[in-house]
Design an enzyme around this catalytic site. Structure first.
Site, PDB file in Angstrom:
ATOM      1  N   LYS A 196       0.828  -1.214   0.000  1.00  0.00           N
ATOM      2  CA  LYS A 196       0.000   0.000   0.000  1.00  0.00           C
ATOM      3  C   LYS A 196       0.860   1.261   0.000  1.00  0.00           C
ATOM      4  O   LYS A 196       0.666   2.171  -0.807  1.00  0.00           O
ATOM      5  CB  LYS A 196      -0.924  -0.022   1.226  1.00  0.00           C
ATOM      6  CG  LYS A 196      -1.730   1.224   1.416  1.00  0.00           C
ATOM      7  CD  LYS A 196      -2.702   1.468   0.286  1.00  0.00           C
ATOM      8  CE  LYS A 196      -3.237   2.888   0.312  1.00  0.00           C
ATOM      9  NZ  LYS A 196      -4.104   3.187  -0.815  1.00  0.00           N
ATOM     10  N   ASN A 200       1.300   4.017  -3.293  1.00  0.00           N
ATOM     11  CA  ASN A 200       1.016   5.453  -3.229  1.00  0.00           C
ATOM     12  C   ASN A 200       2.282   6.290  -3.398  1.00  0.00           C
ATOM     13  O   ASN A 200       2.255   7.347  -4.017  1.00  0.00           O
ATOM     14  CB  ASN A 200       0.317   5.796  -1.909  1.00  0.00           C
ATOM     15  CG  ASN A 200      -1.188   5.632  -2.037  1.00  0.00           C
ATOM     16  OD1 ASN A 200      -1.692   5.326  -3.116  1.00  0.00           O
ATOM     17  ND2 ASN A 200      -1.910   5.827  -0.955  1.00  0.00           N
ATOM     18  N   CYS A 252      -4.370  10.781   1.173  1.00  0.00           N
ATOM     19  CA  CYS A 252      -3.518   9.586   1.092  1.00  0.00           C
ATOM     20  C   CYS A 252      -2.084   9.854   0.627  1.00  0.00           C
ATOM     21  O   CYS A 252      -1.142   9.486   1.326  1.00  0.00           O
ATOM     22  CB  CYS A 252      -4.163   8.562   0.169  1.00  0.00           C
ATOM     23  SG  CYS A 252      -5.613   7.832   0.926  1.00  0.00           S
ATOM     24  N   LYS A 312      -9.124  16.961  -5.691  1.00  0.00           N
ATOM     25  CA  LYS A 312      -9.306  16.506  -7.071  1.00  0.00           C
ATOM     26  C   LYS A 312     -10.800  16.552  -7.372  1.00  0.00           C
ATOM     27  O   LYS A 312     -11.614  16.712  -6.452  1.00  0.00           O
ATOM     28  CB  LYS A 312      -8.729  15.110  -7.273  1.00  0.00           C
ATOM     29  CG  LYS A 312      -9.463  14.008  -6.542  1.00  0.00           C
ATOM     30  CD  LYS A 312      -8.873  12.675  -6.955  1.00  0.00           C
ATOM     31  CE  LYS A 312      -9.612  11.521  -6.309  1.00  0.00           C
ATOM     32  NZ  LYS A 312      -9.119  10.231  -6.712  1.00  0.00           N
ATOM     33  N   ARG A 319      -8.696  17.451   2.473  1.00  0.00           N
ATOM     34  CA  ARG A 319      -7.488  17.151   3.245  1.00  0.00           C
ATOM     35  C   ARG A 319      -6.246  17.325   2.367  1.00  0.00           C
ATOM     36  O   ARG A 319      -6.182  16.774   1.269  1.00  0.00           O
ATOM     37  CB  ARG A 319      -7.574  15.719   3.811  1.00  0.00           C
ATOM     38  CG  ARG A 319      -8.572  15.615   4.953  1.00  0.00           C
ATOM     39  CD  ARG A 319      -8.713  14.213   5.473  1.00  0.00           C
ATOM     40  NE  ARG A 319      -9.493  13.357   4.581  1.00  0.00           N
ATOM     41  CZ  ARG A 319      -9.852  12.099   4.882  1.00  0.00           C
ATOM     42  NH1 ARG A 319      -9.476  11.572   6.017  1.00  0.00           N
ATOM     43  NH2 ARG A 319     -10.569  11.398   4.031  1.00  0.00           N
TER      44      ARG A 319
HETATM   45  N1  LIG Z   1      -9.781   8.094   1.483  1.00  0.00           N
HETATM   46  C1  LIG Z   1      -9.133   7.331   0.614  1.00  0.00           C
HETATM   47  O1  LIG Z   1      -9.150   7.573  -0.590  1.00  0.00           O
HETATM   48  C2  LIG Z   1      -8.370   6.119   1.095  1.00  0.00           C
HETATM   49  C3  LIG Z   1      -7.960   5.161   0.149  1.00  0.00           C
HETATM   50  C4  LIG Z   1      -7.252   4.056   0.586  1.00  0.00           C
HETATM   51  C5  LIG Z   1      -6.934   3.928   1.933  1.00  0.00           C
HETATM   52  N2  LIG Z   1      -7.320   4.881   2.819  1.00  0.00           N
HETATM   53  C6  LIG Z   1      -6.986   4.687   4.233  1.00  0.00           C
HETATM   54  O2  LIG Z   1      -8.141   4.229   4.918  1.00  0.00           O
HETATM   55  C7  LIG Z   1      -8.209   4.790   6.234  1.00  0.00           C
HETATM   56  C8  LIG Z   1      -9.502   5.568   6.395  1.00  0.00           C
HETATM   57  O3  LIG Z   1      -9.503   6.640   5.502  1.00  0.00           O
HETATM   58  P1  LIG Z   1     -10.798   7.527   5.265  1.00  0.00           P
HETATM   59  O4  LIG Z   1     -10.472   8.476   4.165  1.00  0.00           O
HETATM   60  O5  LIG Z   1     -11.990   6.668   5.151  1.00  0.00           O
HETATM   61  O6  LIG Z   1     -10.847   8.312   6.670  1.00  0.00           O
HETATM   62  P2  LIG Z   1     -12.046   9.188   7.241  1.00  0.00           P
HETATM   63  O7  LIG Z   1     -11.421  10.189   8.123  1.00  0.00           O
HETATM   64  O8  LIG Z   1     -12.926   9.659   6.124  1.00  0.00           O
HETATM   65  O9  LIG Z   1     -12.898   8.164   8.112  1.00  0.00           O
HETATM   66  C9  LIG Z   1     -12.442   7.579   9.298  1.00  0.00           C
HETATM   67  C10 LIG Z   1     -13.645   7.417  10.216  1.00  0.00           C
HETATM   68  O10 LIG Z   1     -13.274   6.608  11.331  1.00  0.00           O
HETATM   69  C11 LIG Z   1     -13.999   7.090  12.434  1.00  0.00           C
HETATM   70  N3  LIG Z   1     -13.440   6.550  13.688  1.00  0.00           N
HETATM   71  C12 LIG Z   1     -12.404   7.009  14.432  1.00  0.00           C
HETATM   72  N4  LIG Z   1     -12.224   6.223  15.524  1.00  0.00           N
HETATM   73  C13 LIG Z   1     -13.147   5.234  15.461  1.00  0.00           C
HETATM   74  C14 LIG Z   1     -13.468   4.122  16.270  1.00  0.00           C
HETATM   75  N5  LIG Z   1     -12.789   3.852  17.394  1.00  0.00           N
HETATM   76  N6  LIG Z   1     -14.497   3.325  15.901  1.00  0.00           N
HETATM   77  C15 LIG Z   1     -15.174   3.574  14.777  1.00  0.00           C
HETATM   78  N7  LIG Z   1     -14.926   4.622  13.955  1.00  0.00           N
HETATM   79  C16 LIG Z   1     -13.931   5.447  14.295  1.00  0.00           C
HETATM   80  C17 LIG Z   1     -13.942   8.583  12.286  1.00  0.00           C
HETATM   81  O11 LIG Z   1     -14.919   9.221  13.070  1.00  0.00           O
HETATM   82  C18 LIG Z   1     -14.187   8.727  10.779  1.00  0.00           C
HETATM   83  O12 LIG Z   1     -15.564   8.867  10.479  1.00  0.00           O
HETATM   84  C19 LIG Z   1      -6.936   5.635   6.378  1.00  0.00           C
HETATM   85  O13 LIG Z   1      -5.942   4.853   6.977  1.00  0.00           O
HETATM   86  C20 LIG Z   1      -6.576   5.950   4.952  1.00  0.00           C
HETATM   87  O14 LIG Z   1      -5.192   6.174   4.798  1.00  0.00           O
HETATM   88  C21 LIG Z   1      -8.043   5.961   2.436  1.00  0.00           C
END
Ligand SMILES: NC(=O)c1ccc[n+]([C@@H]2O[C@H](COP(=O)([O-])OP(=O)(O)OC[C@H]3O[C@@H](n4cnc5c(N)ncnc54)[C@H](O)[C@@H]3O)[C@@H](O)[C@H]2O)c1
Length: 428
Positions: A196, A200, A252, A312, A319
């Site tokens: 991963k 990226n 990311c 984008k 973010r």
């Molecule tokens: N956004 C992307 O395009 C993308 C793509 C691939 C991987 N990721 C990875 O996936 C992960 C999540 O990214 P995202 O963009 O969805 O983040 P996000 O911030 O949109 O969502 C994370 C959510 O988790 C919740 N949360 C925090 N603590 C919690 C808990 N104890 N129990 C339940 N929920 C809880 C937060 O309130 C939030 O709503 C990150 O590690 C990111 O790097 C993101």
């Protein structure tokens, strides 16, 4: 599914679409209330429909017990933002691991979707064991979806990477994807974690590479659009992520470049290439200001319209958006900054005037900057816009427009790495 963000909501909803029962748990009450009320708290094309048609298989809750009760898979999709040091902040991941009830029955598998540093899986495994949860499995299954096309990315993934300590756990996670076609990469946990970060970091490297080529183009009179096309047609290289612009952003790429750079550094290895990728990206965002200065001189009192704010198109995600750096650089030069975006309406951009329409943003402006290549902006070089602006200068930060057409419509045009097409500088 722990986390109702971009990854958790999309993955949860799409698993429900495959016929699974999914409980999505978050800790933000407003987020869960909106989901229960039938709203989707993020902008992601197609997600509303998937959630709507799977309402009977999807539940949303704040309660950890409701999420864990009877679950065979415990997906972790919480945020892992960078800390001040550049390392990933795993507080939310640990919170999930520590919240799992000790009497959880059967053999549920913790599946890590969040992007985490290499070594996290081993630490989580040790923590689960220390808590008496040795019967709970652990699988690393990194997520590769791209915001804006996340639903399609789930349905047609390039690959499904599964890193496990136990082969049976890996098979169970793969089985959950029945109905989706995608090559499966079976590996160990650290390798899955590194896939991963490496993916990226490599995509970011391609962007910084083509941005540096664009900057060279500006010095030697070449056109980066043609150069990128000529390079990308080489089947060994391919055309993707060779679009010059004002740099990458989002939740990311910056975070994962920083996390990998930091991870290597922590092990005593200076990842020089990623240092350069990072620096090039920082400078690239700031070059917009130099381009404006080239045409307008000092920017104090100048009215600049930023068109597009999200990092984008097709997302409302702000973010690490380059628009943030550009906006604050312009403010610190004394410019008056207005901005327009069709879906991102950030409340934390202090000192920037958010406008409802493009026309409102460009009215009396000394320059318009295309920051995000929203399709709506493809027709920016129109008579209406030309008349509304005080000075018809377009800085096309995404090389979205046809330079000749923009000039024919009466605009001064400045793209990225396109000196052949740049309009001569005229004093204003
Ligand atoms: N956004 C992307 O395009 C993308 C793509 C691939 C991987 N990721 C990875 O996936 C992960 C999540 O990214 P995202 O963009 O969805 O983040 P996000 O911030 O949109 O969502 C994370 C959510 O988790 C919740 N949360 C925090 N603590 C919690 C808990 N104890 N129990 C339940 N929920 C809880 C937060 O309130 C939030 O709503 C990150 O590690 C990111 O790097 C993101």
């Amino acid at each position: 599914m722990f986390g109702a963000g971009y990854v958790g909501l999309v993955t949860g909803a799409c698993f429900a679409d495959l016929g699974h029962e999914v409980v999505i748990r978050d800790i933000v009450p407003e987020r869960i209330e909106r989901l229960v009320a039938g709203e989707v708290p993020i902008y992601e094309p197609g997600l509303d429909e998937v959630i709507e048609r799977n309402r009977d298989r999807l539940r949303f809750t704040l309660d950890v017990h409701e999420a864990v009760d009877g679950a065979e898979f415990l997906y972790v999709a919480v945020g892992t933002p960078p800390t001040e040091s550049g390392d990933a902040d795993l507080a939310a991941v640990w919170a999930v691991v520590d919240e799992l009830p000790e009497d959880v029955p059967g053999r549920p598998i913790v599946v890590m979707k969040s992007t985490v540093p290499v070594g996290t899986g081993a630490h989580v495994r040790a923590r689960l064991d220390a808590r008496g949860l040795s019967h709970v499995g652990y699988v690393s299954n990194p997520e590769f979806l791209a915001e804006g096309s996340a639903v399609a990315d789930f349905t047609r993934p390039d690959r499904i990477v599964v890193g496990a300590f136990d082969q049976e756990d890996a098979e169970r996670v793969v089985g959950l994807h029945h109905g989706i076609e995608g090559e499966v990469v079976h590996t160990d946990v650290p390798s899955a974690e590194l896939v991963k970060l490496a993916a990226n970091a490599f995509l970011s490297t391609r962007i910084s590479f083509i941005n540096e080529i664009a900057n060279v183009c500006e010095l030697v009179g070449a056109d980066v659009v043609d150069v990128a096309r000529g390079v990308g047609l080489d089947h060994r290289l391919g055309p993707h992520f060779l679009r010059a612009g004002i740099g990458f952003g989002g939740s990311c790429f910056p975070k994962d470049v920083s996390a990998l750079k930091q991870l290597a550094g922590n092990e005593g290895y200076p990842f020089m290439l990623l240092h350069a990728v990072w620096e090039v990206n920082e400078l690239q965002k700031r070059r917009v200001v130099q381009k404006l200065q080239k045409h307008l001189g000092p920017l104090r009192g100048k009215k600049i319209a930023l068109l597009g704010l999200a990092f984008k198109p097709n997302t409302d995600d702000m973010r690490e958006a380059p628009s943030r750096v550009i906006a604050y650089r312009l403010l610190s030069e004394g410019a008056e900054v207005r901005a327009w975006d069709p879906v991102a309406h950030p409340s934390d951009l202090v000192g920037i005037d958010l406008c409802e329409t493009v026309l409102e943003a460009v009215r009396d402006a000394d320059a318009a900057v295309i920051v995000t290549e929203w399709p709506e902006l493809a027709s920016l070089a129109s008579a209406d816009v030309r008349e509304a602006m005080a000075n018809p200068l377009i800085v096309d930060g995404r090389n979205l427009l046809d330079p000749e057409a923009a000039q024919a419509a009466g605009f001064t045009y400045e793209g990225i790495g396109r000196p052949r097409h740049a309009s001569p500088v005229v004093a204003v």
